[in-house]
Design a protein around this motif. Structure first.
Motif, PDB file in Angstrom:
ATOM      1  N   PRO A 199       0.756  -1.304   0.063  1.00 55.50           N
ATOM      2  CA  PRO A 199      -0.155  -0.181   0.142  1.00 55.50           C
ATOM      3  C   PRO A 199       0.934   1.320   0.124  1.00 55.50           C
ATOM      4  O   PRO A 199       1.942   1.266   0.521  1.00 55.50           O
ATOM      5  CB  PRO A 199      -0.845  -0.335   1.245  1.00 55.50           C
ATOM      6  N   GLU A 200       0.353   2.318  -0.595  1.00 57.42           N
ATOM      7  CA  GLU A 200       0.886   3.583  -0.565  1.00 57.42           C
ATOM      8  C   GLU A 200       0.690   4.417   0.758  1.00 57.42           C
ATOM      9  O   GLU A 200      -0.360   4.357   1.229  1.00 57.42           O
ATOM     10  CB  GLU A 200       0.617   4.410  -1.725  1.00 57.42           C
TER      11      GLU A 200
ATOM     12  N   LEU B 244      -2.347   4.572   5.484  1.00 57.96           N
ATOM     13  CA  LEU B 244      -1.990   3.868   4.309  1.00 57.96           C
ATOM     14  C   LEU B 244      -3.130   3.869   3.252  1.00 57.96           C
ATOM     15  O   LEU B 244      -4.386   3.937   4.010  1.00 57.96           O
ATOM     16  CB  LEU B 244      -1.452   2.404   4.709  1.00 57.96           C
ATOM     17  N   ASP B 245      -2.692   3.675   2.203  1.00 56.36           N
ATOM     18  CA  ASP B 245      -3.891   3.619   1.104  1.00 56.36           C
ATOM     19  C   ASP B 245      -4.840   2.497   1.307  1.00 56.36           C
ATOM     20  O   ASP B 245      -4.306   1.445   1.621  1.00 56.36           O
ATOM     21  CB  ASP B 245      -3.266   3.598  -0.318  1.00 56.36           C
ATOM     22  N   SER B 246      -6.200   2.620   1.439  1.00 58.16           N
ATOM     23  CA  SER B 246      -7.076   1.653   1.875  1.00 58.16           C
ATOM     24  C   SER B 246      -8.049   1.453   0.849  1.00 58.16           C
ATOM     25  O   SER B 246      -9.274   0.687   0.967  1.00 58.16           O
ATOM     26  CB  SER B 246      -7.794   1.831   3.175  1.00 58.16           C
ATOM     27  N   ASP B 247      -8.017   2.000  -0.231  1.00 60.72           N
ATOM     28  CA  ASP B 247      -9.212   2.059  -1.496  1.00 60.72           C
ATOM     29  C   ASP B 247      -9.336   0.513  -1.547  1.00 60.72           C
ATOM     30  O   ASP B 247     -10.331   0.034  -1.893  1.00 60.72           O
ATOM     31  CB  ASP B 247      -8.942   2.858  -2.581  1.00 60.72           C
ATOM     32  N   GLU B 248      -8.290   0.119  -1.802  1.00 55.88           N
ATOM     33  CA  GLU B 248      -8.418  -1.645  -2.279  1.00 55.88           C
ATOM     34  C   GLU B 248      -8.765  -2.633  -1.394  1.00 55.88           C
ATOM     35  O   GLU B 248      -9.520  -3.306  -1.646  1.00 55.88           O
ATOM     36  CB  GLU B 248      -7.091  -2.000  -2.987  1.00 55.88           C
ATOM     37  N   LEU B 249      -8.367  -2.262  -0.195  1.00 56.43           N
ATOM     38  CA  LEU B 249      -8.869  -3.167   0.941  1.00 56.43           C
ATOM     39  C   LEU B 249     -10.455  -2.731   1.214  1.00 56.43           C
ATOM     40  O   LEU B 249     -11.222  -3.692   1.540  1.00 56.43           O
ATOM     41  CB  LEU B 249      -8.217  -2.446   2.464  1.00 56.43           C
ATOM     42  N   ARG B 250     -10.950  -1.604   0.977  1.00 56.78           N
ATOM     43  CA  ARG B 250     -12.426  -1.324   1.084  1.00 56.78           C
ATOM     44  C   ARG B 250     -13.165  -2.017   0.019  1.00 56.78           C
ATOM     45  O   ARG B 250     -14.303  -2.545   0.221  1.00 56.78           O
ATOM     46  CB  ARG B 250     -12.709   0.115   1.014  1.00 56.78           C
ATOM     47  N   THR B 251     -12.501  -2.172  -1.066  1.00 56.19           N
ATOM     48  CA  THR B 251     -13.145  -2.819  -2.271  1.00 56.19           C
ATOM     49  C   THR B 251     -13.275  -4.324  -1.856  1.00 56.19           C
ATOM     50  O   THR B 251     -14.363  -5.101  -2.095  1.00 56.19           O
ATOM     51  CB  THR B 251     -12.358  -2.951  -3.654  1.00 56.19           C
ATOM     52  N   LYS B 252     -12.111  -4.979  -1.433  1.00 55.26           N
ATOM     53  CA  LYS B 252     -12.167  -6.281  -1.046  1.00 55.26           C
ATOM     54  C   LYS B 252     -13.075  -6.553   0.270  1.00 55.26           C
ATOM     55  O   LYS B 252     -13.648  -7.788   0.124  1.00 55.26           O
ATOM     56  CB  LYS B 252     -10.713  -6.691  -0.677  1.00 55.26           C
ATOM     57  N   ILE B 253     -13.219  -5.826   1.141  1.00 55.04           N
ATOM     58  CA  ILE B 253     -14.194  -5.986   2.328  1.00 55.04           C
ATOM     59  C   ILE B 253     -15.459  -5.960   1.498  1.00 55.04           C
ATOM     60  O   ILE B 253     -16.371  -6.783   2.205  1.00 55.04           O
ATOM     61  CB  ILE B 253     -14.009  -4.758   3.180  1.00 55.04           C
TER      62      ILE B 253
ATOM     63  N   ALA C 138      -5.583  -1.344  10.590  1.00 56.84           N
ATOM     64  CA  ALA C 138      -4.207  -1.293  10.697  1.00 56.84           C
ATOM     65  C   ALA C 138      -3.622  -0.399   9.495  1.00 56.84           C
ATOM     66  O   ALA C 138      -2.459   0.120   9.629  1.00 56.84           O
ATOM     67  CB  ALA C 138      -3.443  -2.417  10.297  1.00 56.84           C
ATOM     68  N   SER C 139      -4.385   0.019   8.595  1.00 62.32           N
ATOM     69  CA  SER C 139      -4.206   1.010   7.491  1.00 62.32           C
ATOM     70  C   SER C 139      -3.739   2.501   8.193  1.00 62.32           C
ATOM     71  O   SER C 139      -3.441   3.196   7.466  1.00 62.32           O
ATOM     72  CB  SER C 139      -5.093   1.072   6.321  1.00 62.32           C
ATOM     73  N   GLN C 140      -4.738   2.769   9.335  1.00 59.82           N
ATOM     74  CA  GLN C 140      -4.252   3.868   9.955  1.00 59.82           C
ATOM     75  C   GLN C 140      -3.506   3.565  11.461  1.00 59.82           C
ATOM     76  O   GLN C 140      -4.052   2.683  12.288  1.00 59.82           O
ATOM     77  CB  GLN C 140      -5.451   4.734  10.377  1.00 59.82           C
ATOM     78  N   ILE C 141      -2.200   3.941  11.388  1.00 61.26           N
ATOM     79  CA  ILE C 141      -1.359   3.649  12.518  1.00 61.26           C
ATOM     80  C   ILE C 141      -1.403   4.881  13.586  1.00 61.26           C
ATOM     81  O   ILE C 141      -1.132   5.983  13.352  1.00 61.26           O
ATOM     82  CB  ILE C 141       0.155   3.378  12.148  1.00 61.26           C
ATOM     83  N   ILE C 142      -2.010   4.169  14.644  1.00 59.99           N
ATOM     84  CA  ILE C 142      -2.016   5.244  15.822  1.00 59.99           C
ATOM     85  C   ILE C 142      -0.763   5.045  17.123  1.00 59.99           C
ATOM     86  O   ILE C 142      -0.382   3.929  17.087  1.00 59.99           O
ATOM     87  CB  ILE C 142      -3.451   5.152  16.794  1.00 59.99           C
TER      88      ILE C 142
ATOM     89  N   GLN D 176       5.501   3.324  -1.282  1.00 60.01           N
ATOM     90  CA  GLN D 176       4.808   2.011  -1.224  1.00 60.01           C
ATOM     91  C   GLN D 176       5.690   1.208   0.157  1.00 60.01           C
ATOM     92  O   GLN D 176       6.864   1.089  -0.089  1.00 60.01           O
ATOM     93  CB  GLN D 176       4.922   1.076  -2.229  1.00 60.01           C
ATOM     94  N   VAL D 177       5.105   0.785   0.883  1.00 55.58           N
ATOM     95  CA  VAL D 177       5.696  -0.088   1.907  1.00 55.58           C
ATOM     96  C   VAL D 177       5.060  -1.622   1.874  1.00 55.58           C
ATOM     97  O   VAL D 177       4.111  -1.992   1.540  1.00 55.58           O
ATOM     98  CB  VAL D 177       5.344   0.454   3.269  1.00 55.58           C
ATOM     99  N   ARG D 178       6.116  -2.570   2.391  1.00 59.61           N
ATOM    100  CA  ARG D 178       5.701  -3.926   2.267  1.00 59.61           C
ATOM    101  C   ARG D 178       5.205  -4.408   3.549  1.00 59.61           C
ATOM    102  O   ARG D 178       5.335  -3.637   4.764  1.00 59.61           O
ATOM    103  CB  ARG D 178       7.097  -4.638   2.011  1.00 59.61           C
TER     104      ARG D 178
END
Length: 326
Positions: free
Chosen positions: A66-67, A87-96, A280-284, A312-314
């Motif tokens: 993710p970016e 982190l970019d979560s657009d793809e995650l939301r689509t998968k959800i 986890a895409s938003q780290i607090i 992008q991070v792995r």
């Protein structure tokens, strides 16, 4: 070894405390100096990293690459609860969204499979009950035939035979009497002939009664016995076949339900995992600290870009550290 001796000798000479031009005396061509103990400054320059004794490592827990959308500035002070990385979560939301639909379908399939199993169990009990009733009826029918129908039929045939035998004796006697009466013309010829005909009919009835008894013993009884036993065997086979069929069908339905339940569990776990990754895409920040990027610590490969927004991070890659500055 000679280099160490040379350096040590130079140090001893420098530290001797002898000052240029401060001669203790001279003798011929030799200069003498007074030596005394004293300290001197030695400065060594070297490169290195300054690291905290304790630090918290913040890693990406999102699958894929993710970016980074937002990233807290390096060197800034953060408090517990502050947003460090988004982190970019657009793809995650689509998968959800897709996973939710898949879970709902799997849940519907599991409900139908469970209801189908319940229906099959009820139908299996009903079919088996019918087969058990048919077997019980076949057993009762055989017992009724053996203890009721057969004795009754034999009594009827025996009675018919006895009546026919007595009728033969009776008509024979009547015919003899008729002959005796006809000689003196006490009866007519017709009466005599009627007595003779009655005697013939009685003899024929006796033959019929004997034949009926013989046919019953040799054929009818055997046929009915085979039929009753066959009906009983058929009822037993039907019950055994129904039990085996029910066990097979129930096993199939249970396997289908187990598969549907497992599919639902797998898809639910996938959905839960996606939701965890979305979270986890938003780290607090879990604590107060000073932000240090992961690419700023230790050796970095020439392939690693500096940590920044848009990078992008792995999965499990260190994004930043929070050194304990207390």
């Amino acid at each position: 070894a000679w280099l160490r001796l040379l350096v040590w000798g130079a140090v001893l000479f420098v530290g001797s405390g002898a000052e240029e031009g401060e001669a203790a005396g001279s003798e011929g061509d030799i200069d003498w100096y007074r030596v005394q103990r004293r300290s001197f400054a030695l400065t060594v320059t070297e490169s290195g990293d300054l690291d905290a004794a304790e630090r918290l490592e913040i890693k990406s827990k999102v699958d894929g690459r993710p970016e980074i959308i937002t990233l807290v500035e390096e060197g800034s002070q953060v408090k517990a609860g502050d947003v460090l990385v988004t982190l970019d979560s657009d793809e995650l939301r689509t998968k959800i969204d897709e996973a939710i639909l898949a879970v709902e379908k799997a849940r519907t399939d599991e409900i139908f499979a469970r209801r189908g199993l319940e229906i099959e169990r009820n139908e299996a009990r009903s079919r088996q009950s019918v087969a058990e009733v048919n077997l019980a009826l076949a057993e009762l029918e055989l017992a009724k035939w053996q203890k009721g129908d057969v004795p009754q039929m034999r009594r009827e045939l025996d009675l018919a035979l006895q009546k026919a035998q007595r009728q033969v004796e009776r008509t024979k006697r009547d015919y003899e009497i008729s002959q005796a009466l006809y000689a003196p013309k006490f009866i007519s010829l017709n009466d005599l002939e009627d007595s003779e005909i009655a005697q013939l009919e009685a003899a024929d009835a006796l033959l019929t009664a004997e034949l009926d008894l013989s046919v019953y013993d040799e054929y009818t009884y055997q046929t009915e016995q085979q039929q009753k036993l066959s009906d009983l065997d058929q009822a037993k086979s039907d019950l055994e076949r129904e039990i085996a069929k029910n066990e097979s069908e129930l096993a199939r339905q249970e396997a289908d339900l187990s598969g549907k339940t497992q599919t639902l569990q797998i898809r639910q776990e996938k959905l839960d995992n996606l939701k965890e990754q979305l979270e986890a895409s938003q780290i607090i920040s879990p604590q107060d600290g000073l932000v240090v990027y992961g690419t700023s610590v230790g050796r970095r490969s020439w392939r690693d870009e500096p940590m920044a927004e848009g990078r992008q991070v792995r999965f499990n890659e260190t994004i930043l550290y929070l050194p304990d500055i207390r």
